[in-house]
Scaffold this active site. Structure first.
Site, PDB file in Angstrom:
ATOM      1  CG  ASP A  13      -1.790  -1.250   1.271  1.00 43.06           C
ATOM      2  OD1 ASP A  13      -2.299  -1.670   0.220  1.00 43.06           O
ATOM      3  OD2 ASP A  13      -1.902  -1.844   2.360  1.00 43.06           O
ATOM      4  CE  LYS A  16       3.275  -2.493  -4.381  1.00 44.78           C
ATOM      5  NZ  LYS A  16       2.802  -2.178  -3.034  1.00 44.78           N
ATOM      6  N   GLY A  40      -3.956  -4.673  -4.184  1.00 41.74           N
ATOM      7  CA  GLY A  40      -4.963  -3.698  -4.597  1.00 41.74           C
ATOM      8  C   GLY A  40      -4.254  -2.430  -5.001  1.00 41.74           C
ATOM      9  CG  HIS A  41      -1.459  -2.148  -7.378  1.00 43.57           C
ATOM     10  ND1 HIS A  41      -0.587  -2.801  -8.199  1.00 43.57           N
ATOM     11  CD2 HIS A  41      -1.066  -2.464  -6.127  1.00 43.57           C
ATOM     12  CE1 HIS A  41       0.298  -3.486  -7.478  1.00 43.57           C
ATOM     13  NE2 HIS A  41       0.004  -3.301  -6.216  1.00 43.57           N
ATOM     14  CD  GLN A 225       1.092  -8.891  -2.226  1.00 43.63           C
ATOM     15  OE1 GLN A 225       1.902  -9.459  -2.934  1.00 43.63           O
ATOM     16  NE2 GLN A 225      -0.162  -8.776  -2.575  1.00 43.63           N
TER      17      GLN A 225
END
Ligand code: IMP
Length: 430
Positions: A13, A16, A40-41, A225
Site C-alpha cells: 500500500d 506503487k 490492490g492498486h 505487496q
C-alpha cells in the site's frame, strides 16, 4: 534491453500503482511477478479511479502489453471479472494486450475455504490474511500438487481437476472447513467457463519478456505487496506467501539479472500495515485517525482489497534501510507527501534504542522489542497538490524529503503530492 522494477519498500500500500502508471508511459511491457488478487492498486485517471487487483496498472496506457507472470497465483473468476470491469470502463483488455503465464498457479475454491478456516482456527493469533486463498495456493505449489493456468487449455480436464480438488479438500485438510466449500461439480463447471474465457490470454510470458528485452524494449516489473511482507525477508510469520522483492521479480518473471537497470523503491511518507505483526512506530488516537482519513476518499488508508482500516505509524528509516539492503534500490519514489500538510512537528524514526544490557539495538528480526528514536522535523501548512516542481514545494517539505533521502542512503527521484496522474514532482537529486 532494460528491465526496471517497482518494488514496495514497506508493508504494501505504498502507492506503487500510481508510480507504475507514471513509468508505464514509456514502457513497452508491464509485468506482475508475484502474489495474486490480495494486491490492490488504485490509479486515478481524470475522474475515474481504477482499482486493480491482478492486472498490472500499466494496462491504463493504451500502448502497453501487460503480463501476469509465472510467480503469480490467479483466481480465474476474479481475473475474468477484472477484465470485464476494465473493458466496461473503455480500457482495451484484449488477448493482444494481456498475457497470462501458463505456469502461474490457480487459486481454487478449496484454497479460499482453507485460508478462511485457517485464519479462524488461529483465533487471537490471526495473521490477518486477505482470505483470497493466497497461502494455500502457494502451499500446494511448493508441495508440487498445484494446478497451473496452462491446465485451462483442456477445459474439461481442468474442470475435473477443480472438482476433485474441492471434493477431496475436506478429507485432506487438518482443519474442518467442509461447510465453507462449494458444491464440487458446480465449482468445476464454473472454472471450466472461466477457462474458456481465459484460454486466448494464455502465453509463455518468460519468452515474451526475453524477446522484448532482446529487441531493446523497456520492460517494467510491477511489484505487489512490499518488502516487509516478503516470505523470506519480511516480518515472518506476518507476511504473505510470495517473494515480493527484487530477487522475486527475476524468479517470478523468469529472466536473468543482467537486464536489470533500475529498482525503484516506493515509500509512503508514513508507515501503514494491514493485518497483524510488529510495527515499532505505530500510532493510535487522533494522529493515526488524521493520517488514515475517514474512508470517504479513495486514497484514505483503508484496504483496497478488504476495506479494513490500515494501522498507521511514522516513517521508519531503519526498515527503509533494511528494504534497500534486500532490494538494492537505485532510486526511491516518496508518496503521499501532501497528506503531511498541517502536521507539526513531523516524526521520522532514525534508529532503535538500545535496551539496557544489550550490546546493540534490536534487529529487524526482533521488531517486537524495537523502541524507536525519532527525529522531530518542522511541518508546513500549505497544500502541496498544486506543486509540480521541486522548487514549488515549501522549504520544510523539501527538508523532510532530503532527510528521508539522507536516512535511506538512496536518491528520491519522484514525489507524489496528490492522487491524480500529474500530481507528481520529478527531481534530479545530483
Ligand atoms: P495474504 O497475502 O492474503 O496471505 O495475507 C498475508 C498478510 O499480507 C496479511 O497481513 C495481509 O494484510 C498482507 N497483505 C497481502 N497483500 C497485501 C497488499 O496488497 N497490501 C497490504 N497488505 C497485504
Amino acid at each position: 534491453m532494460p528491465l526496471d522494477l517497482v518494488v514496495g519498500a514497506q508493508w504494501g500500500d505504498e502507492g506503487k500503482g500510481r508510480i507504475v502508471d507514471r513509468l508505464a508511459a514509456s514502457a513497452d511491457l508491464v509485468a506482475r511477478w508475484g502474489g495474486g488478487d490480495n494486491a490492490g492498486h488504485s490509479v486515478t485517471v481524470g475522474d475515474q479511479v481504477h482499482r486493480l487487483h491482478l492486472i498490472p496498472s500499466g494496462i491504463l496506457h493504451p500502448h502497453t502489453v501487460c503480463l501476469l507472470g509465472a510467480g503469480m497465483v490467479i483466481h480465474p473468476g476474479r481475473l475474468v471479472e477484472e477484465i470485464c470491469q476494465l473493458q466496461a470502463a473503455g480500457v482495451d483488455v484484449s488477448p493482444a494486450r494481456l498475457k497470462l503465464s501458463a505456469a502461474a498457479h490457480v487459486i481454487t475454491p478449496a484454497h479460499l475455504a482453507l485460508d478462511a478456516a485457517q485464519e479462524a482456527g488461529r483465533g487471537a493469533g490471526q495473521l490477518g490474511t486477505t482470505r483470497r486463498g493466497i497461502g494455500p495456493a502457494y502451499t500446494d505449489k511448493a508441495a508440487r500438487r498445484g494446478l497451473r493456468a496452462g491446465a485451462m487449455r483442456s477445459p474439461e480436464e481442468f474442470s475435473r481437476q477443480v472438482t476433485d480438488s474441492v471434493s477431496g479438500a475436506a478429507a485432506a485438510s487438518p482443519v474442518d472447513h467442509a461447510s465453507l466449500l462449494p458444491e464440487a461439480r458446480a465449482a468445476g463447471q464454473e472454472y471450466a467457463q472461466h477457462a474458456e474465457f481465459l484460454l486466448p490470454y494464455l502465453a509463455d510470458t518468460g519468452r515474451l519478456v526475453d524477446e522484448a528485452l532482446s529487441q531493446g524494449k523497456l520492460v517494467l516489473g510491477e511489484g505487489a505487496q512490499g518488502t516487509l511482507l516478503d516470505l523470506d525477508h519480511g516480518t515472518y510469520p506476518y507476511v504473505t506467501s510470495s517473494c515480493t522483492t527484487t530477487a522475486g521479480a527475476l524468479a517470478g518473471l523468469g529472466i536473468g539479472a543482467q537486464h536489470l537497470r533500475q529498482v525503484i523503491g516506493v515509500v509512503k511518507c508514513f508507515q501503514t500495515r494491514v493485518g497483524a505483526g510488529p510495527f515499532p512506530t505505530e500510532l493510535h488516537g487522533d494522529l493515526a485517525d488524521r493520517l488514515r482519513g475517514s474512508g470517504d476518499r479513495p486514497w484514505d488508508e483503508f484496504g483496497t482489497t478488504t476495506g479494513r482500516p490500515r494501522r498507521i505509524g511514522w516513517l521508519d528509516a531503519v526498515l527503509l534501510r533494511y528494504a534497500h539492503r534486500i532490494n538494492g534500490f537505485t532510486a526511491l519514489a516518496l508518496t503521499k507527501l501532501d497528506i503531511l500538510s498541517g502536521l507539526d512537528p513531523l516524526c521520522l524514526c532514525s534508529e532503535y534504542r538500545r535496551q539496557a544490557g544489550d550490546e546493540a539495538a534490536p534487529e529487524v528480526s526482533d521488531l517486537e522489542r524495537a523502541s524507536p528514536v525519532y527525529l522531530a522535523l518542522p511541518g508546513w501548512q500549505s497544500d502541496l497538490q498544486p506543486a509540480r516542481a521541486w522548487e514549488e514545494l515549501p522549504a520544510p517539505a523539501r527538508d523532510f524529503v532530503l532527510e528521508v533521502e539522507r536516512q535511506a542512503g538512496v536518491p528520491i527521484r519522484l514525489i507524489s503530492v496528490g492522487p491524480e496522474r500529474q500530481q507528481l514532482v520529478e527531481r534530479d537529486p545530483r
